[in-house]
Design a protein around this motif. Structure first.
Motif, PDB file in Angstrom:
ATOM      1  N   VAL A  54       0.862  -1.186   0.000  1.00 51.97           N
ATOM      2  CA  VAL A  54       0.000   0.000   0.000  1.00 51.97           C
ATOM      3  C   VAL A  54       0.893   1.230   0.000  1.00 51.97           C
ATOM      4  O   VAL A  54       2.008   1.208   0.499  1.00 51.97           O
ATOM      5  N   ARG A  55       0.341   2.304  -0.577  1.00 51.26           N
ATOM      6  CA  ARG A  55       1.070   3.572  -0.651  1.00 51.26           C
ATOM      7  C   ARG A  55       0.870   4.354   0.643  1.00 51.26           C
ATOM      8  O   ARG A  55      -0.229   4.426   1.177  1.00 51.26           O
ATOM      9  N   ILE A  56       1.973   4.926   1.126  1.00 53.87           N
ATOM     10  CA  ILE A  56       1.920   5.787   2.308  1.00 53.87           C
ATOM     11  C   ILE A  56       2.318   7.183   1.855  1.00 53.87           C
ATOM     12  O   ILE A  56       3.416   7.375   1.335  1.00 53.87           O
ATOM     13  N   GLU A  57       1.430   8.134   2.024  1.00 49.81           N
ATOM     14  CA  GLU A  57       1.772   9.512   1.669  1.00 49.81           C
ATOM     15  C   GLU A  57       2.425  10.171   2.877  1.00 49.81           C
ATOM     16  O   GLU A  57       1.843  10.247   3.943  1.00 49.81           O
ATOM     17  N   ASP A  58       3.647  10.597   2.688  1.00 48.89           N
ATOM     18  CA  ASP A  58       4.402  11.221   3.781  1.00 48.89           C
ATOM     19  C   ASP A  58       4.497  12.723   3.510  1.00 48.89           C
ATOM     20  O   ASP A  58       5.208  13.155   2.608  1.00 48.89           O
ATOM     21  N   SER A  59       3.763  13.477   4.278  1.00 50.31           N
ATOM     22  CA  SER A  59       3.736  14.923   4.043  1.00 50.31           C
ATOM     23  C   SER A  59       5.058  15.587   4.419  1.00 50.31           C
ATOM     24  O   SER A  59       5.378  16.671   3.956  1.00 50.31           O
ATOM     25  N   ALA A  60       5.857  14.927   5.256  1.00 51.57           N
ATOM     26  CA  ALA A  60       7.114  15.523   5.715  1.00 51.57           C
ATOM     27  C   ALA A  60       8.088  15.740   4.553  1.00 51.57           C
ATOM     28  O   ALA A  60       8.675  16.805   4.423  1.00 51.57           O
ATOM     29  N   ASP A  61       8.277  14.725   3.717  1.00 52.34           N
ATOM     30  CA  ASP A  61       9.228  14.893   2.608  1.00 52.34           C
ATOM     31  C   ASP A  61       8.558  14.812   1.241  1.00 52.34           C
ATOM     32  O   ASP A  61       9.223  14.830   0.211  1.00 52.34           O
ATOM     33  N   ASP A  62       7.219  14.724   1.224  1.00 53.21           N
ATOM     34  CA  ASP A  62       6.457  14.735  -0.020  1.00 53.21           C
ATOM     35  C   ASP A  62       6.894  13.616  -0.979  1.00 53.21           C
ATOM     36  O   ASP A  62       6.914  13.790  -2.190  1.00 53.21           O
ATOM     37  N   VAL A  63       7.289  12.474  -0.430  1.00 56.24           N
ATOM     38  CA  VAL A  63       7.687  11.309  -1.232  1.00 56.24           C
ATOM     39  C   VAL A  63       6.745  10.162  -0.907  1.00 56.24           C
ATOM     40  O   VAL A  63       6.538   9.845   0.266  1.00 56.24           O
ATOM     41  N   ASP A  64       6.174   9.571  -1.937  1.00 58.78           N
ATOM     42  CA  ASP A  64       5.325   8.406  -1.713  1.00 58.78           C
ATOM     43  C   ASP A  64       6.197   7.219  -1.347  1.00 58.78           C
ATOM     44  O   ASP A  64       7.171   6.904  -2.044  1.00 58.78           O
ATOM     45  N   ARG A  65       5.864   6.598  -0.230  1.00 59.09           N
ATOM     46  CA  ARG A  65       6.543   5.368   0.142  1.00 59.09           C
ATOM     47  C   ARG A  65       5.526   4.239   0.096  1.00 59.09           C
ATOM     48  O   ARG A  65       4.323   4.467   0.086  1.00 59.09           O
ATOM     49  N   PHE A  66       6.041   3.021   0.044  1.00 61.34           N
ATOM     50  CA  PHE A  66       5.177   1.847  -0.024  1.00 61.34           C
ATOM     51  C   PHE A  66       5.553   0.908   1.110  1.00 61.34           C
ATOM     52  O   PHE A  66       6.722   0.794   1.474  1.00 61.34           O
ATOM     53  N   GLU A  67       4.523   0.266   1.660  1.00 57.19           N
ATOM     54  CA  GLU A  67       4.793  -0.736   2.690  1.00 57.19           C
ATOM     55  C   GLU A  67       4.019  -2.000   2.361  1.00 57.19           C
ATOM     56  O   GLU A  67       2.984  -1.977   1.694  1.00 57.19           O
ATOM     57  N   SER A  68       4.527  -3.097   2.844  1.00 60.82           N
ATOM     58  CA  SER A  68       3.921  -4.391   2.580  1.00 60.82           C
ATOM     59  C   SER A  68       2.640  -4.556   3.386  1.00 60.82           C
ATOM     60  O   SER A  68       2.560  -4.136   4.539  1.00 60.82           O
ATOM     61  N   THR A  69       1.649  -5.170   2.783  1.00 62.54           N
ATOM     62  CA  THR A  69       0.420  -5.542   3.486  1.00 62.54           C
ATOM     63  C   THR A  69       0.658  -6.912   4.136  1.00 62.54           C
ATOM     64  O   THR A  69       1.666  -7.585   3.841  1.00 62.54           O
ATOM     65  N   PRO A  70      -0.252  -7.362   4.998  1.00 61.85           N
ATOM     66  CA  PRO A  70      -0.110  -8.724   5.547  1.00 61.85           C
ATOM     67  C   PRO A  70      -0.010  -9.783   4.434  1.00 61.85           C
ATOM     68  O   PRO A  70       0.805 -10.704   4.532  1.00 61.85           O
ATOM     69  N   ALA A  71      -0.789  -9.601   3.372  1.00 63.66           N
ATOM     70  CA  ALA A  71      -0.713 -10.556   2.250  1.00 63.66           C
ATOM     71  C   ALA A  71       0.653 -10.484   1.568  1.00 63.66           C
ATOM     72  O   ALA A  71       1.207 -11.503   1.140  1.00 63.66           O
ATOM     73  N   GLY A  72       1.196  -9.277   1.485  1.00 64.75           N
ATOM     74  CA  GLY A  72       2.516  -9.109   0.892  1.00 64.75           C
ATOM     75  C   GLY A  72       3.601  -9.749   1.726  1.00 64.75           C
ATOM     76  O   GLY A  72       4.514 -10.405   1.197  1.00 64.75           O
ATOM     77  N   ARG A  73       3.514  -9.577   3.046  1.00 69.38           N
ATOM     78  CA  ARG A  73       4.502 -10.196   3.925  1.00 69.38           C
ATOM     79  C   ARG A  73       4.407 -11.714   3.873  1.00 69.38           C
ATOM     80  O   ARG A  73       5.407 -12.420   3.902  1.00 69.38           O
ATOM     81  N   GLU A  74       3.180 -12.204   3.750  1.00 67.29           N
ATOM     82  CA  GLU A  74       2.977 -13.652   3.646  1.00 67.29           C
ATOM     83  C   GLU A  74       3.598 -14.189   2.350  1.00 67.29           C
ATOM     84  O   GLU A  74       4.263 -15.231   2.347  1.00 67.29           O
TER      85      GLU A  74
END
Length: 200
Positions: A54-74
Motif C-alpha cells: 500500500v502507498r503511504i503519503e508522507d507529508s514531511a518529505d512529499d515522497v510516496d513510500r510503499f509498505e507491505s500488506t499482511p498478504a505481501g509479507r505472507e
C-alpha cells in the motif's frame, strides 16, 4: 530472477520509496542485476494493484513510500521458503548458439568454443579482482559486503562450470562421427514442402 519478489521482500522489512527501493536492491545484489527506476515503479504499481503493498503519503518529505500488506509479507515469506525451480530454465544465448553451431554446415564449433572460453576466463579474472576488494569472511564484514561476496562466488562458480562445459563440447565434437539422419531429412523435406505451400 524475480524482481517482483525481491522488491516485495525489501518492502516487507520496512516502507520505502521507489528510489530507495532501487538503491537497496542494487546494493544488496552488488549491482549484478541493475534495474531502472521505471521497472521498479511499474513493479511496485503491480504489487499495489494486487493488494501486496500500500502507498503511504508522507507529508514531511512529499515522497510516496510503499509498505507491505499482511498478504505481501505472507507472499515474501513464502518466497523465502520455496526453492527455486530448475525445471523452467531461461533461454541461454550461449547454449542456443552452440546447439545450432554443432548442426550447422560450415561453422567451426572449435572457434566458437575458443572465443567463448577466452571471454569466460576474462570474466573469471574480473570476479577474482573484485573478490579481493571484499573483506574475507573471517574479518568484520557488513551485510551488503557479505551479499556481494556471495554473488561474486556464484558468478565465479558459474563461469568455472561454463569452462568445463566448453571443454566437454570441444571433446565431444572432436570424437563425434556425424551421420545423416533419415528422420531429420524427412522432417526437412516436409518442412520445405509446407513452406512452399504457405508462400503460394
Amino acid at each position: 530472477m524475480s524482481v517482483k519478489h525481491g522488491l516485495l521482500a525489501l518492502l516487507a522489512e520496512e516502507p520505502m520509496g521507489v528510489y530507495r527501493l532501487r538503491k537497496e536492491f542494487e546494493a544488496r545484489t552488488g549491482g549484478s542485476w541493475p534495474i531502472n527506476i521505471g521497472q521498479v515503479y511499474s513493479t511496485v504499481q503491480r504489487l499495489e494493484r494486487d493488494g501486496l503493498v500500500v502507498r503511504i503519503e508522507d507529508s514531511a518529505d512529499d515522497v510516496d513510500r510503499f509498505e507491505s500488506t499482511p498478504a505481501g509479507r505472507e507472499q515474501a515469506s513464502a518466497w523465502w521458503s520455496t526453492p527455486v525451480s530448475r525445471g523452467d530454465t531461461g533461454r541461454d544465448e550461449l547454449v542456443i548458439k552452440l546447439a545450432l553451431a554443432v548442426s550447422a554446415v560450415g561453422v567451426d564449433v572449435r572457434d566458437i568454443v575458443q572465443a567463448q572460453r577466452s571471454e569466460t576466463m576474462r570474466a573469471m579474472r574480473d570476479f577474482t579482482r573484485l573478490k579481493a576488494q571484499v573483506p574475507s569472511l573471517g574479518d568484520r564484514i557488513t551485510r551488503p559486503e557479505l551479499a556481494w561476496s556471495l554473488v561474486l562466488d556464484h558468478h565465479t562458480f558459474t563461469a568455472e562450470a561454463e569452462v568445463r562445459w566448453l571443454d566437454h563440447i570441444e571433446a565431444s565434437v572432436a570424437r563425434a562421427v556425424i551421420t545423416p539422419s533419415s528422420d531429420v531429412d524427412a522432417d526437412q523435406t516436409t518442412a520445405d514442402r509446407s513452406d512452399r505451400e504457405i508462400s503460394r
